[in-house]
Scaffold this active site. Structure first.
Site, PDB file in Angstrom:
ATOM      1  N   ASN A  66      -4.683   4.241   7.694  1.00 16.40           N
ATOM      2  CA  ASN A  66      -4.742   3.436   6.480  1.00 16.40           C
ATOM      3  C   ASN A  66      -4.218   4.088   5.214  1.00 16.40           C
ATOM      4  O   ASN A  66      -3.603   3.419   4.410  1.00 16.40           O
ATOM      5  CB  ASN A  66      -6.182   2.973   6.223  1.00 16.40           C
ATOM      6  CG  ASN A  66      -6.264   1.904   5.162  1.00 16.40           C
ATOM      7  OD1 ASN A  66      -5.520   0.928   5.213  1.00 16.40           O
ATOM      8  ND2 ASN A  66      -7.158   2.072   4.195  1.00 16.40           N
TER       9      ASN A  66
ATOM     10  N   ASP B 115      -9.951   0.955  -3.746  1.00 15.99           N
ATOM     11  CA  ASP B 115      -8.902   1.072  -2.735  1.00 15.99           C
ATOM     12  C   ASP B 115      -8.309   2.474  -2.814  1.00 15.99           C
ATOM     13  O   ASP B 115      -9.044   3.440  -2.951  1.00 15.99           O
ATOM     14  CB  ASP B 115      -7.871  -0.043  -2.946  1.00 15.99           C
ATOM     15  CG  ASP B 115      -7.180  -0.462  -1.658  1.00 15.99           C
ATOM     16  OD1 ASP B 115      -6.722   0.428  -0.925  1.00 15.99           O
ATOM     17  OD2 ASP B 115      -7.088  -1.670  -1.394  1.00 15.99           O
TER      18      ASP B 115
ATOM     19  N   GLU C  76       0.839  -1.208   0.000  1.00 16.13           N
ATOM     20  CA  GLU C  76       0.000   0.000   0.000  1.00 16.13           C
ATOM     21  C   GLU C  76       0.870   1.253   0.000  1.00 16.13           C
ATOM     22  O   GLU C  76       2.085   1.189   0.124  1.00 16.13           O
ATOM     23  CB  GLU C  76      -0.908   0.031   1.243  1.00 16.13           C
ATOM     24  CG  GLU C  76      -2.325  -0.482   1.016  1.00 16.13           C
ATOM     25  CD  GLU C  76      -3.170   0.462   0.170  1.00 16.13           C
ATOM     26  OE1 GLU C  76      -2.620   1.469  -0.351  1.00 16.13           O
ATOM     27  OE2 GLU C  76      -4.365   0.200   0.005  1.00 16.13           O
TER      28      GLU C  76
ATOM     29  N   ASN D 152     -10.260   5.108   2.541  1.00 17.20           N
ATOM     30  CA  ASN D 152      -9.105   5.137   1.650  1.00 17.20           C
ATOM     31  C   ASN D 152      -8.983   6.530   1.065  1.00 17.20           C
ATOM     32  O   ASN D 152      -9.953   7.269   0.973  1.00 17.20           O
ATOM     33  CB  ASN D 152      -9.206   4.080   0.558  1.00 17.20           C
ATOM     34  CG  ASN D 152      -8.382   2.843   0.900  1.00 17.20           C
ATOM     35  OD1 ASN D 152      -7.147   2.913   0.982  1.00 17.20           O
ATOM     36  ND2 ASN D 152      -9.044   1.725   1.140  1.00 17.20           N
TER      37      ASN D 152
ATOM     38  N   ARG E 212      -6.703   1.444  13.003  1.00 15.32           N
ATOM     39  CA  ARG E 212      -5.348   1.747  12.540  1.00 15.32           C
ATOM     40  C   ARG E 212      -5.435   2.803  11.449  1.00 15.32           C
ATOM     41  O   ARG E 212      -6.504   3.022  10.863  1.00 15.32           O
ATOM     42  CB  ARG E 212      -4.638   0.493  12.009  1.00 15.32           C
ATOM     43  CG  ARG E 212      -5.276  -0.134  10.765  1.00 15.32           C
ATOM     44  CD  ARG E 212      -4.382  -1.257  10.233  1.00 15.32           C
ATOM     45  NE  ARG E 212      -4.972  -1.980   9.122  1.00 15.32           N
ATOM     46  CZ  ARG E 212      -4.951  -1.594   7.849  1.00 15.32           C
ATOM     47  NH1 ARG E 212      -4.382  -0.429   7.527  1.00 15.32           N
ATOM     48  NH2 ARG E 212      -5.491  -2.337   6.897  1.00 15.32           N
TER      49      ARG E 212
ATOM     50  N   GLU F  80     -12.212  -4.642  10.005  1.00 14.42           N
ATOM     51  CA  GLU F  80     -12.990  -4.344   8.805  1.00 14.42           C
ATOM     52  C   GLU F  80     -14.477  -4.633   8.986  1.00 14.42           C
ATOM     53  O   GLU F  80     -15.151  -5.142   8.094  1.00 14.42           O
ATOM     54  CB  GLU F  80     -12.430  -5.115   7.596  1.00 14.42           C
ATOM     55  CG  GLU F  80     -10.964  -4.832   7.345  1.00 14.42           C
ATOM     56  CD  GLU F  80     -10.387  -5.601   6.171  1.00 14.42           C
ATOM     57  OE1 GLU F  80     -11.156  -6.278   5.455  1.00 14.42           O
ATOM     58  OE2 GLU F  80      -9.161  -5.542   5.968  1.00 14.42           O
TER      59      GLU F  80
END
Length: 289
Positions: A101, A196, A16, A147, A99, A120
């Site tokens: 991201n 994403d 990522e 995201n 967390r 999630e």
């Protein structure tokens, strides 16, 4: 457009946060689940890896020559030479199941970032802005997996993604930094994967990785689908424009969620890819945190 090719074999569980750092002439990215920070120098063909003290969602350059890193415990200053992570802000110390991201930097040096439920499930993810020590919650609706954000070239529009809801939203940024007028920008249809990380190119068009969708897509500023680039792996997470003239698209991918059989069928899953997007990217900014 060129077919995406694997340029670095890392086999990331959850690759990522790719970002091209111009003064370093290298691409930086993370493997969230393995707690790794990666640096790739494409000209020399060299790569280096650091271990982070927790799940790390993103890495971005700062105006003091170092980096900001979004870990599960908060925003850290990362010094690659000393291999140290120093906690600066813990925006969600009261939510240990969350967390950080994904993130981006605006023209003023403001660091926009989102959080998410690590399981999630719960709608506990929120968006924030950190600028010169001042942390502000965006006020945008909470979702399970945030995201982005990503910004239009003139910095007037904020794009933010509700991954599980398969929606990308657009919100106007006023001159004083406040947000208003949120509208639906694009919705990903069933069976096409989950949106994403988003990235905006120099023409104001938005690119999004499709987790489980085998592709990245490009949408024009009105939200109309323009292009889809297919990949040999299912989980494409985010792209970043790099190279000296920002004309190479680098894409992180993930092995997360794939069965043993799927991993055999997708031997390149988790690698870093590159392709010719046919357009330039935007120059990045340094975070003033």
């Amino acid at each position: 457009m060129m077919e995406p090719r694997s340029v670095l074999s890392v086999g990331a569980t959850l690759g990522e946060g790719p970002v091209w750092v111009a003064h370093d002439e290298a691409l930086w990215f993370v493997d969230i689940k393995e707690r790794h920070v990666h640096r790739f120098d494409p000209a020399a063909g060299l790569a280096h890896r650091w271990d982070a003290p927790g799940q790390v969602g993103w890495i971005l350059p700062t105006d003091n020559g170092l980096f900001a890193a979004g870990l599960q415990t908060g925003i850290h200053r990362f010094n690659p030479a000393k291999e140290t992570f120093t906690l600066l802000h813990a925006p969600e110390a009261d939510r240990p199941g969350n967390r950080l991201n994904d993130a981006t930097v605006d023209p003023a040096g403001g660091l926009w970032f989102g959080s998410m439920d690590d399981d999630e499930v719960a709608d506990s993810g929120r968006f924030y802005r950190l600028h010169k020590g001042v942390l502000t919650e965006s006020g945008l609706p909470a979702v399970s997996i945030t995201n982005g954000p990503a910004l239009s070239p003139d910095g007037s529009l904020l794009y933010h993604t509700d991954t599980l809801g398969r929606r990308i939203w657009q919100t106007r940024i006023a001159n004083d930094g406040t947000l208003s007028a949120t509208t639906l920008f694009a919705e990903i249809e069933d069976g096409a994967g989950y949106p994403d990380g988003p990235t905006v190119d120099a023409e104001g068009c938005l690119w999004t990785g499709l987790f489980g969708g085998w592709a990245v897509r490009r949408y024009d500023p009105s939200g109309k689908l323009m292009t889809e680039v297919r990949f040999p792996v299912a989980n494409v997470t985010k792209i970043a424009f790099g190279g000296p003239d920002l004309t190479v698209a680098y894409a992180t991918t993930a092995r997360k969620g794939l069965t043993d059989r799927q991993l055999v069928e997708q031997p390149l899953a988790g690698n870093l890819f590159a392709f010719d997007p046919g357009v330039r990217g935007q120059a990045g900014y340094m975070a003033a945190i």
